[in-house]
Design an enzyme around this catalytic site. Structure first.
Site, mmCIF file in Angstrom:
data_model
loop_
_atom_site.group_PDB
_atom_site.id
_atom_site.type_symbol
_atom_site.label_atom_id
_atom_site.label_comp_id
_atom_site.label_asym_id
_atom_site.label_seq_id
_atom_site.Cartn_x
_atom_site.Cartn_y
_atom_site.Cartn_z
ATOM 1 N N SER A 1 33.007 2.269 -9.873
ATOM 2 C CA SER A 1 33.097 1.889 -8.451
ATOM 3 C C SER A 1 33.822 2.983 -7.672
ATOM 4 C CB SER A 1 33.904 0.591 -8.353
ATOM 5 O OG SER A 1 34.200 0.267 -7.016
ATOM 6 N N TYR B 1 41.214 -5.613 -10.380
ATOM 7 C CA TYR B 1 39.799 -5.192 -10.390
ATOM 8 C C TYR B 1 39.696 -3.665 -10.298
ATOM 9 C CZ TYR B 1 35.079 -4.134 -8.909
ATOM 10 O OH TYR B 1 33.820 -3.571 -8.816
HETATM 11 N N1 NAP Z 1 28.619 -5.052 -5.112
HETATM 12 C C1 NAP Z 1 29.514 -4.107 -4.909
HETATM 13 O O1 NAP Z 1 29.955 -3.873 -3.755
HETATM 14 C C2 NAP Z 1 29.987 -3.243 -6.073
HETATM 15 C C3 NAP Z 1 30.669 -2.057 -5.766
HETATM 16 C C4 NAP Z 1 31.107 -1.253 -6.814
HETATM 17 C C5 NAP Z 1 30.868 -1.622 -8.122
HETATM 18 N N2 NAP Z 1 30.212 -2.772 -8.399
HETATM 19 C C6 NAP Z 1 29.996 -3.125 -9.802
HETATM 20 O O2 NAP Z 1 28.624 -3.316 -10.015
HETATM 21 C C7 NAP Z 1 28.424 -4.159 -11.152
HETATM 22 C C8 NAP Z 1 27.369 -5.189 -10.828
HETATM 23 O O3 NAP Z 1 27.829 -6.012 -9.785
HETATM 24 P P1 NAP Z 1 26.876 -6.550 -8.606
HETATM 25 O O4 NAP Z 1 27.375 -5.992 -7.334
HETATM 26 O O5 NAP Z 1 25.470 -6.365 -8.959
HETATM 27 O O6 NAP Z 1 27.329 -8.099 -8.630
HETATM 28 P P2 NAP Z 1 26.516 -9.436 -8.979
HETATM 29 O O7 NAP Z 1 25.321 -9.554 -8.112
HETATM 30 O O8 NAP Z 1 27.533 -10.511 -8.925
HETATM 31 O O9 NAP Z 1 26.035 -9.208 -10.490
HETATM 32 C C9 NAP Z 1 26.941 -9.250 -11.571
HETATM 33 C C10 NAP Z 1 26.174 -9.377 -12.871
HETATM 34 O O10 NAP Z 1 27.119 -9.404 -13.949
HETATM 35 C C11 NAP Z 1 26.850 -10.541 -14.769
HETATM 36 N N3 NAP Z 1 28.073 -11.081 -15.341
HETATM 37 C C12 NAP Z 1 29.193 -11.481 -14.684
HETATM 38 N N4 NAP Z 1 30.050 -12.045 -15.546
HETATM 39 C C13 NAP Z 1 29.469 -11.995 -16.769
HETATM 40 C C14 NAP Z 1 29.851 -12.443 -18.059
HETATM 41 N N5 NAP Z 1 31.000 -13.096 -18.277
HETATM 42 N N6 NAP Z 1 29.003 -12.250 -19.103
HETATM 43 C C15 NAP Z 1 27.826 -11.626 -18.914
HETATM 44 N N7 NAP Z 1 27.395 -11.174 -17.716
HETATM 45 C C16 NAP Z 1 28.218 -11.379 -16.650
HETATM 46 C C17 NAP Z 1 26.183 -11.557 -13.828
HETATM 47 O O11 NAP Z 1 25.316 -12.410 -14.564
HETATM 48 P P3 NAP Z 1 25.606 -13.959 -14.926
HETATM 49 O O12 NAP Z 1 26.423 -14.545 -13.815
HETATM 50 O O13 NAP Z 1 24.241 -14.553 -15.046
HETATM 51 O O14 NAP Z 1 26.329 -13.895 -16.224
HETATM 52 C C18 NAP Z 1 25.348 -10.655 -12.942
HETATM 53 O O15 NAP Z 1 24.115 -10.391 -13.531
HETATM 54 C C19 NAP Z 1 29.794 -4.726 -11.501
HETATM 55 O O16 NAP Z 1 30.310 -4.054 -12.632
HETATM 56 C C20 NAP Z 1 30.647 -4.412 -10.270
HETATM 57 O O17 NAP Z 1 31.995 -4.237 -10.597
HETATM 58 C C21 NAP Z 1 29.761 -3.603 -7.401
#
Ligand code: NAP
Length: 264
Positions: A145, A158
């Site tokens: 991130s 986080y």
């Molecule tokens: N969105 C942002 O602004 C942003 C910015 C920087 C970095 N990121 C990073 O990007 C990555 C993806 O996030 P996103 O933005 O796509 O969010 P998201 O839409 O909430 O997706 C998160 C994914 O992680 C899975 N997950 C969460 N907890 C889990 C667990 N205990 N076991 C297995 N799978 C799990 C969820 O699936 P289930 O709920 O079905 O398990 C979902 O598929 C993360 O690592 C986040 O830190 C996001």
């Protein structure tokens, strides 16, 4: 285009039921990769797998697993081994954040976040790396991130997990490059997904927001180019470079003002 770099090969994507992971899986399927998708929500994985295999005529396997459980990475490996699947690309994407005052946060939730965002990333990488090294090729993409580059008050733990992901990726990248294995950290800024709702985090108005598809493409391009890390977007890149020139404490103080929960 980089998404074709894994054409005909298996890619394993964690967190593939939503957001960046789903976008990553779609790009890879469009590029002819075969997919193993994992997350907790099996119903979503099932529907998404059916959609991808119909649209792109590619093989898609799903395995529901909860990465909060320390045994989950070994179960995922057991599943892929049972299908004789050796992923050419591992995308460590699953993760979540928690927004709010540290003193008020539930400890168990924070430790679960460290398990998913850090320990599971180490375990998955550790379990899939040996076969990649033995083959002399393989790619590991770790979703970090822009929060990896400085402390972020009100997302303190986080941001620390994401700093871990970046530093871990960069260290491993140097260690394994001589074996033909590439590791890259993808550092998105604010991205449209379910992340903010789950973290209960408002997006600061002054921040630009990427789509999950844009982020997925940037990550796959960087991975295919053999970069060790990539920051999404010019303004994020510029911001990260500029803040390196400023005193760390000042950067944290500015970040505190930006992210302070409203009404305080
Ligand atoms: N969105 C942002 O602004 C942003 C910015 C920087 C970095 N990121 C990073 O990007 C990555 C993806 O996030 P996103 O933005 O796509 O969010 P998201 O839409 O909430 O997706 C998160 C994914 O992680 C899975 N997950 C969460 N907890 C889990 C667990 N205990 N076991 C297995 N799978 C799990 C969820 O699936 P289930 O709920 O079905 O398990 C979902 O598929 C993360 O690592 C986040 O830190 C996001």
């Amino acid at each position: 285009m980089s998404r074709f770099s894994w054409k005909g090969q298996w890619a394993l994507v964690t967190g593939a039921s939503s957001g960046i992971g789903q976008a990553m899986a779609r790009e890879l399927a469009a590029g002819g990769a075969k997919l193993v998708l994992t997350a907790r929500r099996a119903d979503r994985l099932q529907a998404f797998a059916a959609e991808l295999s119909t649209e792109f005529s590619t093989e898609v396997e799903i395995f529901a697993a909860d990465l909060e459980k320390p045994e989950a990475p070994a179960e995922i490996l057991e599943f892929t081994n049972s299908k004789s699947i050796n992923p050419a690309l591992l995308v460590n994407n699953a993760g979540f954040g928690i927004f709010g005052e540290f003193r008020e946060m539930d400890l168990a939730r924070q430790l679960a976040m460290i398990q998913v965002n850090c320990s599971a990333v180490v375990a998955m990488t550790s379990l899939y790396l040996p076969a990649m090294i033995a083959r002399g090729s393989g790619d590991v993409l770790i979703v970090a991130s822009t929060a990896s580059f400085q402390a972020v008050p009100y997302q303190t733990a986080y941001a620390a997990t994401k700093a871990f992901d970046l530093i871990f990726a960069e260290g491993i990248a140097e260690e394994v490059k001589r074996f033909g294995v590439r590791v890259c950290a993808l550092c998105p800024g604010q991205t449209k997904s379910e992340f903010h709702e789950i973290a209960n985090e408002p997006i600061p108005k002054q921040m630009s927001v990427h789509t999950a598809r844009e982020v997925a493409r940037i990550g796959l391009d960087a991975m295919a180019a053999g970069k060790h890390h990539v920051i999404c977007g010019v303004s994020n890149r510029l911001g990260m470079e500029l803040q390196r020139l400023a005193p760390r404490r000042l950067v944290t103080a500015i970040s505190e003002r930006m992210f302070r929960p409203s009404g305080e």
